[in-house]
Design a protein around this motif. Sequence first.
Motif, PDB file in Angstrom:
ATOM      1  N   THR A   1       0.825  -1.210   0.000  1.00 15.40           N
ATOM      2  CA  THR A   1       0.000   0.000   0.000  1.00 15.40           C
ATOM      3  C   THR A   1       0.856   1.256   0.000  1.00 15.40           C
ATOM      4  O   THR A   1       0.636   2.185  -0.789  1.00 15.40           O
ATOM      5  N   ALA A   2       1.856   1.302   0.882  1.00 15.69           N
ATOM      6  CA  ALA A   2       2.735   2.472   0.932  1.00 15.69           C
ATOM      7  C   ALA A   2       3.518   2.624  -0.369  1.00 15.69           C
ATOM      8  O   ALA A   2       3.701   3.740  -0.876  1.00 15.69           O
ATOM      9  N   PHE A   3       3.971   1.508  -0.919  1.00 13.77           N
ATOM     10  CA  PHE A   3       4.736   1.557  -2.163  1.00 13.77           C
ATOM     11  C   PHE A   3       3.892   2.114  -3.303  1.00 13.77           C
ATOM     12  O   PHE A   3       4.345   2.974  -4.072  1.00 13.77           O
ATOM     13  N   LEU A   4       2.654   1.643  -3.433  1.00 16.71           N
ATOM     14  CA  LEU A   4       1.786   2.108  -4.525  1.00 16.71           C
ATOM     15  C   LEU A   4       1.449   3.583  -4.372  1.00 16.71           C
ATOM     16  O   LEU A   4       1.343   4.311  -5.371  1.00 16.71           O
ATOM     17  N   ASP A   5       1.273   4.055  -3.141  1.00 19.78           N
ATOM     18  CA  ASP A   5       1.007   5.481  -2.923  1.00 19.78           C
ATOM     19  C   ASP A   5       2.191   6.322  -3.393  1.00 19.78           C
ATOM     20  O   ASP A   5       2.021   7.326  -4.106  1.00 19.78           O
ATOM     21  N   HIS A   6       3.395   5.937  -2.976  1.00 25.44           N
ATOM     22  CA  HIS A   6       4.585   6.675  -3.416  1.00 25.44           C
ATOM     23  C   HIS A   6       4.779   6.555  -4.919  1.00 25.44           C
ATOM     24  O   HIS A   6       5.158   7.531  -5.590  1.00 25.44           O
ATOM     25  N   LEU A   7       4.525   5.370  -5.467  1.00 23.15           N
ATOM     26  CA  LEU A   7       4.733   5.161  -6.899  1.00 23.15           C
ATOM     27  C   LEU A   7       3.780   6.014  -7.724  1.00 23.15           C
ATOM     28  O   LEU A   7       4.168   6.561  -8.764  1.00 23.15           O
ATOM     29  N   ALA A   8       2.533   6.145  -7.269  1.00 22.32           N
ATOM     30  CA  ALA A   8       1.572   6.972  -7.997  1.00 22.32           C
ATOM     31  C   ALA A   8       2.023   8.429  -8.040  1.00 22.32           C
ATOM     32  O   ALA A   8       1.919   9.097  -9.076  1.00 22.32           O
ATOM     33  N   ARG A   9       2.543   8.930  -6.919  1.00 20.71           N
ATOM     34  CA  ARG A   9       3.014  10.321  -6.898  1.00 20.71           C
ATOM     35  C   ARG A   9       4.251  10.503  -7.773  1.00 20.71           C
ATOM     36  O   ARG A   9       4.372  11.504  -8.497  1.00 20.71           O
ATOM     37  N   GLU A  10       5.167   9.559  -7.703  1.00 20.95           N
ATOM     38  CA  GLU A  10       6.373   9.664  -8.533  1.00 20.95           C
ATOM     39  C   GLU A  10       6.036   9.558 -10.021  1.00 20.95           C
ATOM     40  O   GLU A  10       6.583  10.285 -10.849  1.00 20.95           O
TER      41      GLU A  10
ATOM     42  N   ALA B   1       3.252  10.388 -11.473  1.00 19.46           N
ATOM     43  CA  ALA B   1       2.532  11.581 -11.927  1.00 19.46           C
ATOM     44  C   ALA B   1       3.495  12.704 -12.296  1.00 19.46           C
ATOM     45  O   ALA B   1       3.178  13.541 -13.151  1.00 19.46           O
ATOM     46  N   ARG B   2       4.678  12.714 -11.648  1.00 16.93           N
ATOM     47  CA  ARG B   2       5.669  13.762 -11.945  1.00 16.93           C
ATOM     48  C   ARG B   2       6.592  13.387 -13.102  1.00 16.93           C
ATOM     49  O   ARG B   2       7.326  14.250 -13.596  1.00 16.93           O
TER      50      ARG B   2
END
Length: 367
Positions: free
Chosen positions: A220-229, A231-232
């Motif tokens: 869960t934490a990995f996917l949250d960070h991955l989505a933000r990265e 998007a940039r």
Amino acid sequence: MCQTQRARWSFRLQRALAVRHAALRTVLQDVCGLGPADAETELRSSRATLLRHTVAAGPHRAPWRRPRSGTPSPHAPQRPAVVMSHVDGARPLVSLLEGALPALLKGMTVVSETDHRTAVPTLAVLATAREAGLRPGGWAVAVDRRAADLRCVLTEHADEVSPQCCAWDPWRLPPPGLLVLRHDGDARAAARATIWSCFARAGRHCAATPLGAVHDTRLTAFLDHLAREAARFRPATALPHRQWHALLTEWTDAALGAGARPVRTGTPPGRAFPPVPDPILLMAPPHGAEGLPRPPLGPVALLVRFSAWAEVLHLARRTGPHLGVFTRTRLAQLSPQLAGLASPHIQLNAAPNAGLPPGLAHAGLGM
């Protein structure tokens, strides 16, 4: 040239290539399809590669002697061996220098195999090397659109094949690299590394890790960070050839049909060549990635969840030479388990690095 003269030639080559920095950057973008950031990274890496090989083969090293079979005639001429190297379209300058420099600095003759996309930077470096004082006939280039056929011919007739990172097999794609986030790893750092190693240079450089294994407790934490990265991230480097656009579409459809679910799918690129597709992020089905087709070259990340370390070791035995592991566990504890893997490039808490260390390159050429 003697060994000292060859080292001086290498330093002159460094200065000459530095003067041509702007011209080479334009070639990397307009001909090879690299984006601005990837082109600058390639130029920096090529300077570092040139310097490392020059230092590694300095005059303090023992001179290279060509291996001999039997007892040669005392009057036999002493000629340098002919070494064949290849140019990777995702690392046109670094792979060229990586394959040719160790041999050139030992007085051997080099034939570099390249295709139509990497021919221009290859010829530019070759011309610069001659202007810097390389002996006539010391370095040649073979260009062909059918690189696989050309490579077979050169391999048959060359005395040596230069050791290079992730050398291409003409008949099959190399297995994918693997990035692992263990239960005690940094999810944010792993997400950033995933973006870099999966999507930079359209996911086609030799240290690409399109396959990612994430522990259940960190998913869960990995996917949250991955989505933000993700998007940039702004893709800028093109795919290597036209057919890879179709292969990406076919692979995505096949993976979704086999049960994978999209985390984020890229927008199909326009018809203009070279295509620059958006990243494709997929989560493998519960049974894992074994039933899915191998990810093709391109900005792809196929994520697999795991709960036991043995699952990762089983997966790593069938993946490529590059492996990245994010963990707080000491290397001394992991080393006995990783020692049985075929991956010669294992990176802890960072994305794998492309390229072959100079020491291994020299070891493969009779040093």
